[in-house]
Design an enzyme around this catalytic site. Structure first.
Site, PDB file in Angstrom:
ATOM      1  N   GLU A 287       9.436   0.273  11.190  1.00 10.09           N
ATOM      2  CA  GLU A 287      10.394   1.391  11.243  1.00 10.09           C
ATOM      3  C   GLU A 287       9.582   2.618  11.586  1.00 10.09           C
ATOM      4  O   GLU A 287       8.835   3.128  10.752  1.00 10.09           O
ATOM      5  CB  GLU A 287      11.077   1.574   9.879  1.00 10.09           C
ATOM      6  CG  GLU A 287      11.912   0.409   9.417  1.00 10.09           C
ATOM      7  CD  GLU A 287      13.048   0.077  10.353  1.00 10.09           C
ATOM      8  OE1 GLU A 287      13.423   0.909  11.201  1.00 10.09           O
ATOM      9  OE2 GLU A 287      13.570  -1.052  10.254  1.00 10.09           O
TER      10      GLU A 287
ATOM     11  N   GLU B 249       8.749  14.917  17.357  1.00  9.47           N
ATOM     12  CA  GLU B 249       9.464  14.773  16.086  1.00  9.47           C
ATOM     13  C   GLU B 249       9.035  15.944  15.193  1.00  9.47           C
ATOM     14  O   GLU B 249       7.865  16.038  14.817  1.00  9.47           O
ATOM     15  CB  GLU B 249       9.095  13.432  15.437  1.00  9.47           C
ATOM     16  CG  GLU B 249       9.947  13.113  14.238  1.00  9.47           C
ATOM     17  CD  GLU B 249       9.658  11.725  13.655  1.00  9.47           C
ATOM     18  OE1 GLU B 249       8.552  11.194  13.869  1.00  9.47           O
ATOM     19  OE2 GLU B 249      10.544  11.180  12.983  1.00  9.47           O
TER      20      GLU B 249
ATOM     21  N   LYS C 131       0.874  -1.178   0.000  1.00 10.01           N
ATOM     22  CA  LYS C 131       0.000   0.000   0.000  1.00 10.01           C
ATOM     23  C   LYS C 131       0.907   1.222   0.000  1.00 10.01           C
ATOM     24  O   LYS C 131       1.508   1.551   1.013  1.00 10.01           O
ATOM     25  CB  LYS C 131      -0.911   0.053   1.227  1.00 10.01           C
ATOM     26  CG  LYS C 131      -1.912   1.218   1.113  1.00 10.01           C
ATOM     27  CD  LYS C 131      -2.608   1.550   2.398  1.00 10.01           C
ATOM     28  CE  LYS C 131      -1.856   2.523   3.256  1.00 10.01           C
ATOM     29  NZ  LYS C 131      -1.524   3.826   2.625  1.00 10.01           N
TER      30      LYS C 131
ATOM     31  N   CYS D 150      12.912  10.361   9.207  1.00  9.79           N
ATOM     32  CA  CYS D 150      12.791   9.960  10.619  1.00  9.79           C
ATOM     33  C   CYS D 150      14.153   9.899  11.298  1.00  9.79           C
ATOM     34  O   CYS D 150      14.229   9.832  12.522  1.00  9.79           O
ATOM     35  CB  CYS D 150      12.013   8.663  10.755  1.00  9.79           C
ATOM     36  SG  CYS D 150      12.683   7.351   9.778  1.00  9.79           S
TER      37      CYS D 150
HETATM   38  C1  SIN Z   1      12.966   7.443   6.877  1.00 11.56           C
HETATM   39  O1  SIN Z   1      12.911   8.630   7.085  1.00 11.56           O
HETATM   40  O2  SIN Z   1      11.986   6.724   7.107  1.00 11.56           O
HETATM   41  C2  SIN Z   1      14.188   6.779   6.309  1.00 11.56           C
HETATM   42  C3  SIN Z   1      15.364   7.628   6.249  1.00 11.56           C
HETATM   43  C4  SIN Z   1      16.523   6.970   5.543  1.00 11.56           C
HETATM   44  O3  SIN Z   1      16.455   5.827   5.066  1.00 11.56           O
HETATM   45  O4  SIN Z   1      17.539   7.611   5.455  1.00 11.56           O
END
Ligand code: SIN
Length: 400
Positions: free
Chosen positions: A173, A304, A97, A207
């Site tokens: 993740e 965040e 998805k 992230c």
């Molecule tokens: C992400 O922000 O989910 C991944 C960042 C990355 O792979 O560098």
């Protein structure tokens, strides 16, 4: 890679990130295929002797089955291939998805896979704007054996609950709140260069983005000034325009949330070194921003940011700073800058973080295990570990 320009322009069109980042993302995405096609032949099992000496214990790793993948908009290509490549290499089928904001890159990748001979039905991309109903239906299918997700911790919790009913394997993740730590003895030019990468790559919507800059008091003013100058020089605008390194944020809610965090920080005593405003033009643009003298417990250090804002928190005591750095439920990435390798390693090991950049602002690498501690996730993507996430472990008891 022969479709790099085409895919990069699709990513910039639907995400908005600068073309230079989109090209980099395509290379990053492609590398997951290269790495995992090589790993496919290295899926090792083992043969061990039972302690009694009477028989052998055989262990091997069959594919888990059909994997449901829910992917984010911030990396429309790479967050798909980081899951898809190891899942296929391990022998699974997948249903993806893509995010409603960036479905086109996902569909084009599926088309390219079909063109290079991936059998029909093995890779399925099913875009939707009804994410909840889609997910419930996908995890209810008997064939589904695993869920792999990249996105916020909040959504991750919901997906985990959905997977629990059928006891599906999961890989998550999730969100981050990365500390970026600079000691008095750091090479400040390298630290600022690292900070710009750790904070600003892919329009600061990652992230792994540095979220809190803990800078030792002796260099705090100088680092803040240097970072302020680097951020003020950032060219913001349409991702297709020459020289642009910061594109728009994803939607109006994003710039509202960034603006609210900055206002709260200022109310709590921070100073605005540069930025702190939206751009006066159509689109969801937020200026590259540096906040000085932020308190270690300020609300902005607990959220965040997911945008181009760098709050600088001066510190005097290393133990206290590490306590503040670890005072979060997140534990994805962290960064440490010091010329003292021993101290760097010691601090890195005391950080509750799945990944640490030591004198480096770039940590993402298909050959390294990407993932977080605490509420930043479950499992790892990339490296040799990544392929085993998509495998079962079967043990065969023999009588010889
Ligand atoms: C992400 O922000 O989910 C991944 C960042 C990355 O792979 O560098």
């Amino acid at each position: 890679m022969s479709h790099q320009e085409e895919l990069a322009s699709l990513i910039t069109t639907e995400h908005g990130k600068p073309l230079i980042d989109s090209r980099g993302e395509v290379a990053y995405a492609a590398e997951f295929f290269r790495w995992n096609s090589e790993e496919a032949v290295r899926l090792r099992g083992s043969v061990g002797l039972a302690p009694s000496g009477a028989n052998q214990i055989l262990v091997h790793h069959p594919p888990v089955g059909v994997v449901v993948m829910v992917t984010p908009w911030n990396f429309p290509a790479a967050m798909i291939t980081r899951k898809l490549a190891p899942a296929l290499a391990a022998g699974n089928g997948v249903v993806i998805k893509p995010p409603k904001e960036t479905p086109l890159t996902a569909l084009r990748i599926a088309e390219l896979l079909s063109e290079v001979g991936v059998p029909d039905g093995l890779v399925n991309v099913v875009p939707t704007t009804s994410a909840g109903a889609w997910y419930d239906a996908a995890v209810a299918q008997k064939a589904t054996r695993m869920v792999s997700f990249t996105g916020s911790t909040e959504v991750g919790r919901t997906l985990l609950k959905g997977a629990a009913d059928r006891v599906l394997k999961v890989a998550m993740e999730l969100g981050g709140n990365a500390p970026f730590i600079v000691f008095n003895d750091a090479d400040l030019e390298a630290a600022v260069e690292g900070a710009m990468v750790a904070k600003m790559r892919h329009s600061a919507e990652t992230c792994t983005a540095a979220n809190r800059f803990f800078v030792e008091r002796g260099v705090a003013d100088q680092f803040t000034e240097m970072l302020g100058a680097a951020m003020a020089a950032v060219k913001i605008g349409d991702g297709f325009d020459d020289g642009v390194t910061l594109g728009p944020m994803v939607n109006p809610a994003a710039i509202e949330s960034i603006g609210a965090l900055v206002s709260a920080a200022v109310d709590e005593g921070a100073s605005v070194v540069t930025g702190g405003t939206t751009l006066d033009r159509p689109g969801y643009f937020y200026n590259a921003t540096v906040l000085g003298n932020v308190q270690p417990t300020a609300s902005i250090t607990q959220e965040e940011i997911f945008g181009p804002v760098a709050p600088v928190v001066p510190f005097d005591d290393t133990d206290q700073m590490i306590a503040h750095a670890n005072n979060t439920e997140m534990g994805l990435a962290a960064y440490v800058f010091t010329e003292d390798l021993g101290r760097g390693l010691n601090v890195a090991q005391r950080l509750e973080s799945g990944m640490v950049g030591l004198n480096r602002g770039a940590i993402s690498d298909p050959a390294a295990p990407f993932g977080g501690m605490k509420q930043s996730g479950l499992g790892r993507e990339g490296a040799s570990e990544g392929i085993y996430e998509f495998c079962e472990t079967q043990y065969i008891a023999t009588s010889w």
